[in-house]
Design a protein around this motif. Structure first.
Motif, PDB file in Angstrom:
ATOM      1  N   ALA A   1       3.617  -6.747   2.142  1.00  0.00           N
ATOM      2  CA  ALA A   1       3.219  -6.642   3.545  1.00  0.00           C
ATOM      3  C   ALA A   1       1.754  -6.233   3.664  1.00  0.00           C
ATOM      4  O   ALA A   1       1.007  -6.764   4.499  1.00  0.00           O
ATOM      5  CB  ALA A   1       4.113  -5.640   4.268  1.00  0.00           C
ATOM      6  N   LEU A   2       1.318  -5.278   2.825  1.00  0.00           N
ATOM      7  CA  LEU A   2      -0.075  -4.833   2.872  1.00  0.00           C
ATOM      8  C   LEU A   2      -1.017  -5.952   2.452  1.00  0.00           C
ATOM      9  O   LEU A   2      -2.106  -6.124   3.033  1.00  0.00           O
ATOM     10  CB  LEU A   2      -0.258  -3.610   1.969  1.00  0.00           C
ATOM     11  CG  LEU A   2      -1.661  -2.990   1.944  1.00  0.00           C
ATOM     12  CD1 LEU A   2      -2.098  -2.581   3.341  1.00  0.00           C
ATOM     13  CD2 LEU A   2      -1.703  -1.794   0.993  1.00  0.00           C
ATOM     14  N   GLN A   3      -0.594  -6.724   1.462  1.00  0.00           N
ATOM     15  CA  GLN A   3      -1.418  -7.857   1.031  1.00  0.00           C
ATOM     16  C   GLN A   3      -1.594  -8.852   2.169  1.00  0.00           C
ATOM     17  O   GLN A   3      -2.689  -9.392   2.384  1.00  0.00           O
ATOM     18  CB  GLN A   3      -0.779  -8.531  -0.188  1.00  0.00           C
ATOM     19  CG  GLN A   3      -1.639  -9.650  -0.773  1.00  0.00           C
ATOM     20  CD  GLN A   3      -1.016 -10.229  -2.036  1.00  0.00           C
ATOM     21  OE1 GLN A   3       0.037  -9.777  -2.482  1.00  0.00           O
ATOM     22  NE2 GLN A   3      -1.675 -11.215  -2.604  1.00  0.00           N
ATOM     23  N   ALA A   4      -0.519  -9.093   2.919  1.00  0.00           N
ATOM     24  CA  ALA A   4      -0.622  -9.999   4.070  1.00  0.00           C
ATOM     25  C   ALA A   4      -1.570  -9.445   5.124  1.00  0.00           C
ATOM     26  O   ALA A   4      -2.333 -10.191   5.753  1.00  0.00           O
ATOM     27  CB  ALA A   4       0.764 -10.229   4.665  1.00  0.00           C
ATOM     28  N   LEU A  10      -4.256  -3.042  12.855  1.00  0.00           N
ATOM     29  CA  LEU A  10      -4.779  -3.259  11.509  1.00  0.00           C
ATOM     30  C   LEU A  10      -3.691  -3.684  10.527  1.00  0.00           C
ATOM     31  O   LEU A  10      -3.929  -4.523   9.656  1.00  0.00           O
ATOM     32  CB  LEU A  10      -5.445  -1.981  11.000  1.00  0.00           C
ATOM     33  CG  LEU A  10      -6.815  -1.625  11.590  1.00  0.00           C
ATOM     34  CD1 LEU A  10      -7.242  -0.259  11.107  1.00  0.00           C
ATOM     35  CD2 LEU A  10      -7.852  -2.670  11.226  1.00  0.00           C
ATOM     36  N   PHE A  11      -2.508  -3.110  10.651  1.00  0.00           N
ATOM     37  CA  PHE A  11      -1.461  -3.331   9.655  1.00  0.00           C
ATOM     38  C   PHE A  11      -0.134  -3.731  10.301  1.00  0.00           C
ATOM     39  O   PHE A  11       0.889  -3.079  10.084  1.00  0.00           O
ATOM     40  CB  PHE A  11      -1.274  -2.061   8.821  1.00  0.00           C
ATOM     41  CG  PHE A  11      -2.511  -1.549   8.171  1.00  0.00           C
ATOM     42  CD1 PHE A  11      -3.093  -2.241   7.115  1.00  0.00           C
ATOM     43  CD2 PHE A  11      -3.109  -0.376   8.617  1.00  0.00           C
ATOM     44  CE1 PHE A  11      -4.242  -1.762   6.507  1.00  0.00           C
ATOM     45  CE2 PHE A  11      -4.262   0.109   8.015  1.00  0.00           C
ATOM     46  CZ  PHE A  11      -4.836  -0.586   6.958  1.00  0.00           C
ATOM     47  N   PRO A  12      -0.091  -4.806  11.074  1.00  0.00           N
ATOM     48  CA  PRO A  12       1.170  -5.169  11.743  1.00  0.00           C
ATOM     49  C   PRO A  12       2.275  -5.546  10.772  1.00  0.00           C
ATOM     50  O   PRO A  12       3.440  -5.213  10.982  1.00  0.00           O
ATOM     51  CB  PRO A  12       0.772  -6.352  12.627  1.00  0.00           C
ATOM     52  CG  PRO A  12      -0.445  -6.922  11.973  1.00  0.00           C
ATOM     53  CD  PRO A  12      -1.181  -5.754  11.391  1.00  0.00           C
ATOM     54  N   GLN A  62       7.479  -2.788  -3.742  1.00  0.00           N
ATOM     55  CA  GLN A  62       7.263  -4.233  -3.747  1.00  0.00           C
ATOM     56  C   GLN A  62       7.187  -4.790  -2.332  1.00  0.00           C
ATOM     57  O   GLN A  62       6.314  -5.607  -2.018  1.00  0.00           O
ATOM     58  CB  GLN A  62       8.387  -4.923  -4.530  1.00  0.00           C
ATOM     59  CG  GLN A  62       8.167  -6.421  -4.695  1.00  0.00           C
ATOM     60  CD  GLN A  62       9.259  -7.044  -5.558  1.00  0.00           C
ATOM     61  OE1 GLN A  62      10.196  -6.379  -5.984  1.00  0.00           O
ATOM     62  NE2 GLN A  62       9.130  -8.338  -5.812  1.00  0.00           N
ATOM     63  N   MET A  63       8.077  -4.331  -1.474  1.00  0.00           N
ATOM     64  CA  MET A  63       8.091  -4.845  -0.103  1.00  0.00           C
ATOM     65  C   MET A  63       6.825  -4.452   0.645  1.00  0.00           C
ATOM     66  O   MET A  63       6.205  -5.267   1.337  1.00  0.00           O
ATOM     67  CB  MET A  63       9.332  -4.325   0.628  1.00  0.00           C
ATOM     68  CG  MET A  63       9.531  -4.943   2.003  1.00  0.00           C
ATOM     69  SD  MET A  63      11.167  -4.527   2.666  1.00  0.00           S
ATOM     70  CE  MET A  63      11.092  -5.322   4.268  1.00  0.00           C
ATOM     71  N   LEU A  84      -7.009  -9.417   7.696  1.00  0.00           N
ATOM     72  CA  LEU A  84      -8.285  -8.780   8.017  1.00  0.00           C
ATOM     73  C   LEU A  84      -9.465  -9.570   7.450  1.00  0.00           C
ATOM     74  O   LEU A  84     -10.528  -9.674   8.085  1.00  0.00           O
ATOM     75  CB  LEU A  84      -8.296  -7.347   7.476  1.00  0.00           C
ATOM     76  CG  LEU A  84      -7.379  -6.351   8.186  1.00  0.00           C
ATOM     77  CD1 LEU A  84      -7.335  -5.026   7.439  1.00  0.00           C
ATOM     78  CD2 LEU A  84      -7.843  -6.136   9.621  1.00  0.00           C
ATOM     79  N   LYS A  85      -9.291 -10.133   6.266  1.00  0.00           N
ATOM     80  CA  LYS A  85     -10.352 -10.963   5.681  1.00  0.00           C
ATOM     81  C   LYS A  85     -10.631 -12.185   6.544  1.00  0.00           C
ATOM     82  O   LYS A  85     -11.787 -12.567   6.769  1.00  0.00           O
ATOM     83  CB  LYS A  85      -9.958 -11.399   4.266  1.00  0.00           C
ATOM     84  CG  LYS A  85     -10.006 -10.294   3.225  1.00  0.00           C
ATOM     85  CD  LYS A  85      -9.584 -10.838   1.866  1.00  0.00           C
ATOM     86  CE  LYS A  85      -9.644  -9.756   0.802  1.00  0.00           C
ATOM     87  NZ  LYS A  85      -9.200 -10.279  -0.532  1.00  0.00           N
TER      88      LYS A  85
END
Length: 294
Positions: free
Chosen positions: A278-281, A30-32, A273-274, A286-287
């Motif tokens: 990364a979470l936004q990516a 889910l969060f690579p 910030q980092m 996922l979208k």
């Protein structure tokens, strides 16, 4: 966790992400990007801590750490924990010196050691005493803890390098019962003594043998193994700590350096910030998967 272990911890995901990851059962898929960023931050934090510990990077206070053996820097490791579907990195030092370096130590009366150390001896009149070795570094030595600030002056080192100077040697050892517990056997080293720095020698080297560093240098010996060259020697002065000692045996304590705290403060500045990027990516990824775009 050991009593003397010092830790810095960073983890992912947060509460909402953790619930999603737990439901899906696979935080890595889910969060690579977030996990790669977390790993990179942990490694960067470890490098920064090692740089502080080795003196390669000044602490935020401007203090530059000095080292003797490198044990503290080498003890700084990374461990990975996975509690409840999350991932957590722990950067830690399990060097016994780590808490003292981190939080400092209060002043204390060194005579207290006499009543618990098996190395203590008893004089003929019954009082306890202990022979305490103080090691000196050569000019330019990097040291920490007890050795910090104990580099001998250059003229003293030059005096010892003269060919006619005789070293002292450890030629054996003997055992005797502890003064506190006769069932405990205490090893005592046996020396063959060579030259010793006398008050006159100290004065001739331009130092006062009755005050300051000159007084502390009086009695210095050079000890080495017979097969080793002089440059591998240990330079020591021996002093007697006794129940009768009145002055000079109150340890002033050590200041708190806050090394791990400096690492933590640095992480607090770069983590949000980092990890947000990364979470936004990961969310965008996922979208795309939800839209069937791969």
């Amino acid at each position: 966790m050991r009593d003397y272990e010092v830790r810095v911890t960073l983890g992912f995901p947060g509460v909402l992400e953790a619930l999603l990851a737990e439901a899906m059962g696979d935080v890595a898929s889910l969060f690579p990007n977030s996990l790669r960023a977390l790993s990179a931050l942990a490694e960067a934090a470890q490098r920064r801590w090692v740089a502080y510990a080795s003196g390669a990077l000044p602490l935020p206070s401007g203090h530059v750490m000095r080292r003797h053996t490198g044990q503290y820097a080498e003890s700084i490791q990374i461990a990975v924990e996975t509690p409840a579907g999350a991932v957590r990195y722990v950067i830690y030092s399990d060097d016994p010196k780590a808490p003292a370096l981190e939080w400092g130590t209060p002043a204390w009366d060194m005579r207290q050691v006499l009543h618990r150390s098996h190395k203590a001896r008893r004089a003929k009149d019954g009082h306890l005493y202990l022979i305490v070795p103080f090691r000196w570094g050569t000019p330019g030595t990097l040291a920490v803890g007890a050795y910090a600030g104990r580099e001998m002056p250059e003229p003293v080192y030059t005096w010892w390098l003269a060919p006619e100077r005789e070293s002292s040697f450890i030629v054996g050892e003997r055992e005797e019962p502890s003064v506190h517990d006769p069932s405990v056997r205490v090893k005592r080293l046996v020396y063959q003594w060579g030259d010793r720095l006398t008050p006159r020698d100290v004065a001739e080297l331009g130092l006062d043998p009755n005050e300051g560093v000159g007084k502390r240098l009086v009695g210095m010996v050079r000890i080495r193994n017979p097969e080793d060259p002089p440059l591998l020697s240990a330079y020591l002065t021996f002093r007697t700590l006794s129940e009768r000692s009145k002055e000079g045996w109150v340890h002033p304590g050590t200041p708190a350096l806050g090394v791990a705290q400096a690492v933590y403060d640095w992480l607090r500045g770069v983590y949000p910030q980092m990890m947000e990027r990364a979470l936004q990516a990961d969310v965008e990824r996922l979208k795309r998967k939800a839209r069937g775009e791969g």
